[in-house]
Design an enzyme around this catalytic site. Sequence first.
Site, PDB file in Angstrom:
ATOM      1  N   ASP A   1      -2.266   0.584   7.323  1.00  0.00           N
ATOM      2  CA  ASP A   1      -1.493   0.567   5.954  1.00  0.00           C
ATOM      3  C   ASP A   1      -1.020  -0.731   5.558  1.00  0.00           C
ATOM      4  OD1 ASP A   1      -1.360   3.578   5.110  1.00  0.00           O
ATOM      5  OD2 ASP A   1      -0.756   3.661   7.209  1.00  0.00           O
TER       6      ASP A   1
ATOM      7  N   ASP B   1       0.847  -1.259  -0.046  1.00  0.00           N
ATOM      8  CA  ASP B   1       0.139  -0.145  -0.032  1.00  0.00           C
ATOM      9  C   ASP B   1       0.722   1.234  -0.096  1.00  0.00           C
ATOM     10  OD1 ASP B   1      -2.234   1.724   0.150  1.00  0.00           O
ATOM     11  OD2 ASP B   1      -2.325   1.592   2.503  1.00  0.00           O
TER      12      ASP B   1
ATOM     13  N   GLU C   1      -2.681  -1.628  -5.214  1.00  0.00           N
ATOM     14  CA  GLU C   1      -4.098  -1.184  -5.326  1.00  0.00           C
ATOM     15  C   GLU C   1      -4.044  -0.222  -6.550  1.00  0.00           C
ATOM     16  OE1 GLU C   1      -6.698  -0.191  -1.691  1.00  0.00           O
ATOM     17  OE2 GLU C   1      -6.850   1.927  -2.945  1.00  0.00           O
TER      18      GLU C   1
END
Lengths: 163, 163
Positions: free
Chosen positions: B139, B7, B67
């Site tokens: 995170d 992330d 992502e």
Amino acid sequence: MIVLGVDPGSRITGYGLIEKTGSDIVCLGSGHISSPGNTPFYHRIHHIFLSMVDIMRQFKPEEMAVEEVFYAKNVKSSLKLGHARGAVMIAAVHCGVKIFEYSPLEIKKAVVGYGRATKKQVRAMIKMILRLTYEPGLDTSDALAAAICHANWTRLHPNPKAK
Amino acid sequence: MIVLGVDPGSRITGYGLIEKTGSDIVCLGSGHISSPGNTPFYHRIHHIFLSMVDIMRQFKPEEMAVEEVFYAKNVKSSLKLGHARGAVMIAAVHCGVKIFEYSPLEIKKAVVGYGRATKKQVRAMIKMILRLTYEPGLDTSDALAAAICHANWTRLHPNPKAK
């Protein structure tokens, strides 16, 4: 002192190296980094990183000048530009090259004399200042303009602080 | 197969490594990369790159899940995020780790079962799926969620194509 100027982009990254000896400035090398059209995005970014490291190892610049970015067409294009800029910056830190940033206005003022000059006007001045016998691409002349802006700024401020 | 989930962020980059053995998934390691508050931006980005290379060399993941980004608060924040994401991607290409991207919706669906789950709901599910005895940062749990999403997707599609 050798200064590397860079104009990062995920499609084309222009670069140019200048050497300042007293008030004289010469171009040591310039060009652009790009990948074939079907290259996956991350391989482009990695290619920019590797190419920048190669260029820095070959020319051994002490300082790098790059344009500050204040806006982009949209979030997607600024995200892509960020990846490319990141690649250039990581290469610089990796090679111990100090990074300096200038606004587009500062760069155009330093090269052409006024801040609203077009890219072609910048290129024409770059050709004249560096006595180039060839027509550089607009990404390359933008990179050289950043380098010249830094060289001028350093002349005015003999002990520059890395931004 | 070992999957690394990441992330990315210019302040905090979460990461997590999972290993899939049949239908069982275990966490091999997780954490986050950050720099002291006064660290210059480019040194942060370089630190992300170096740390990611270290992590990949230590755990030898074959694939990385991250992502996809569709939006950001504004152009400035997406530019910063792009730098950090670039650092992660360059490290992956550098270490020969294949990159896979998933939308936030896909990741949340894969982990929690519906696409509008909160980060805390994602974390609660991650703790359960991986039987974690500690509370990971948000995170870190987001990074582990990306890895689990990829592991599930790979189970459904045994010959995945790198996106």
